[in-house]
Motif scaffolding. Structure first.
Motif, PDB file in Angstrom:
ATOM      1  N   THR A   1       0.827  -1.203   0.000  1.00 33.47           N
ATOM      2  CA  THR A   1       0.000   0.000   0.000  1.00 33.47           C
ATOM      3  C   THR A   1       0.864   1.256   0.000  1.00 33.47           C
ATOM      4  OG1 THR A   1      -1.822  -1.110   1.121  1.00 33.47           O
ATOM      5  CG2 THR A   1      -1.750   1.288   1.298  1.00 33.47           C
ATOM      6  N   LEU A   2       1.847   1.283   0.883  1.00 32.21           N
ATOM      7  CA  LEU A   2       2.722   2.457   0.960  1.00 32.21           C
ATOM      8  C   LEU A   2       3.556   2.633  -0.304  1.00 32.21           C
ATOM      9  CD1 LEU A   2       3.849   2.187   4.673  1.00 32.21           C
ATOM     10  CD2 LEU A   2       2.380   3.947   3.666  1.00 32.21           C
ATOM     11  N   THR A   3       3.979   1.532  -0.893  1.00 27.67           N
ATOM     12  CA  THR A   3       4.749   1.617  -2.131  1.00 27.67           C
ATOM     13  C   THR A   3       3.906   2.227  -3.241  1.00 27.67           C
ATOM     14  OG1 THR A   3       6.070  -0.306  -1.515  1.00 27.67           O
ATOM     15  CG2 THR A   3       6.070   0.291  -3.830  1.00 27.67           C
ATOM     16  N   ARG A   4       2.651   1.797  -3.333  1.00 28.95           N
ATOM     17  CA  ARG A   4       1.759   2.360  -4.356  1.00 28.95           C
ATOM     18  C   ARG A   4       1.471   3.832  -4.093  1.00 28.95           C
ATOM     19  NH1 ARG A   4      -0.900  -2.657  -3.952  1.00 28.95           N
ATOM     20  NH2 ARG A   4      -2.327  -1.792  -2.406  1.00 28.95           N
ATOM     21  N   GLU A   5       1.254   4.187  -2.834  1.00 28.08           N
ATOM     22  CA  GLU A   5       0.876   5.565  -2.501  1.00 28.08           C
ATOM     23  C   GLU A   5       2.038   6.540  -2.570  1.00 28.08           C
ATOM     24  OE1 GLU A   5      -0.891   5.447   1.362  1.00 28.08           O
ATOM     25  OE2 GLU A   5      -2.720   4.472   0.647  1.00 28.08           O
ATOM     26  N   ARG A   6       3.186   6.123  -2.055  1.00 28.94           N
ATOM     27  CA  ARG A   6       4.318   7.052  -1.897  1.00 28.94           C
ATOM     28  C   ARG A   6       5.520   6.737  -2.759  1.00 28.94           C
ATOM     29  NH1 ARG A   6       4.807   7.268   4.662  1.00 28.94           N
ATOM     30  NH2 ARG A   6       2.619   7.655   5.092  1.00 28.94           N
TER      31      ARG A   6
ATOM     32  N   MET B   1       8.997   5.683   1.667  1.00 30.29           N
ATOM     33  CA  MET B   1       8.403   5.009   2.829  1.00 30.29           C
ATOM     34  C   MET B   1       9.499   4.519   3.767  1.00 30.29           C
ATOM     35  SD  MET B   1       7.057   1.455   1.246  1.00 30.29           S
ATOM     36  CE  MET B   1       7.983   0.001   1.630  1.00 30.29           C
TER      37      MET B   1
ATOM     38  N   ASP C   1       6.834   3.540   8.972  1.00 32.36           N
ATOM     39  CA  ASP C   1       5.551   3.713   8.290  1.00 32.36           C
ATOM     40  C   ASP C   1       4.857   2.372   8.090  1.00 32.36           C
ATOM     41  OD1 ASP C   1       6.057   6.472   8.021  1.00 32.36           O
ATOM     42  OD2 ASP C   1       6.893   6.224   5.996  1.00 32.36           O
TER      43      ASP C   1
END
Length: 53
Positions: A24-29, A34, A38
């Motif tokens: 999720t964090l990889t896709r978002e940020r 990240m 986080d």
């Protein structure tokens, strides 16, 4: 269920939560933006747990 089975199931759920949080964090940020902290916060585990799994 035996105690060993319960521990294994909990470990699988923890790894899945960490994996989902990281994706999720990889896709978002993006990967570079990240941190382990986080990922741990989003997965609901400690920083140490992320490294253990």
């Amino acid at each position: 269920m035996t105690r060993t089975d319960l521990r294994a199931a909990h470990a699988r759920r923890t790894r899945a939560a960490i994996r989902a949080a990281a994706l999720t964090l990889t896709r978002e940020r993006g990967y570079a933006a990240m941190t382990v902290d986080d990922v741990a916060a989003l997965a609901g585990v400690s920083r140490r747990t992320v490294f253990n799994h």
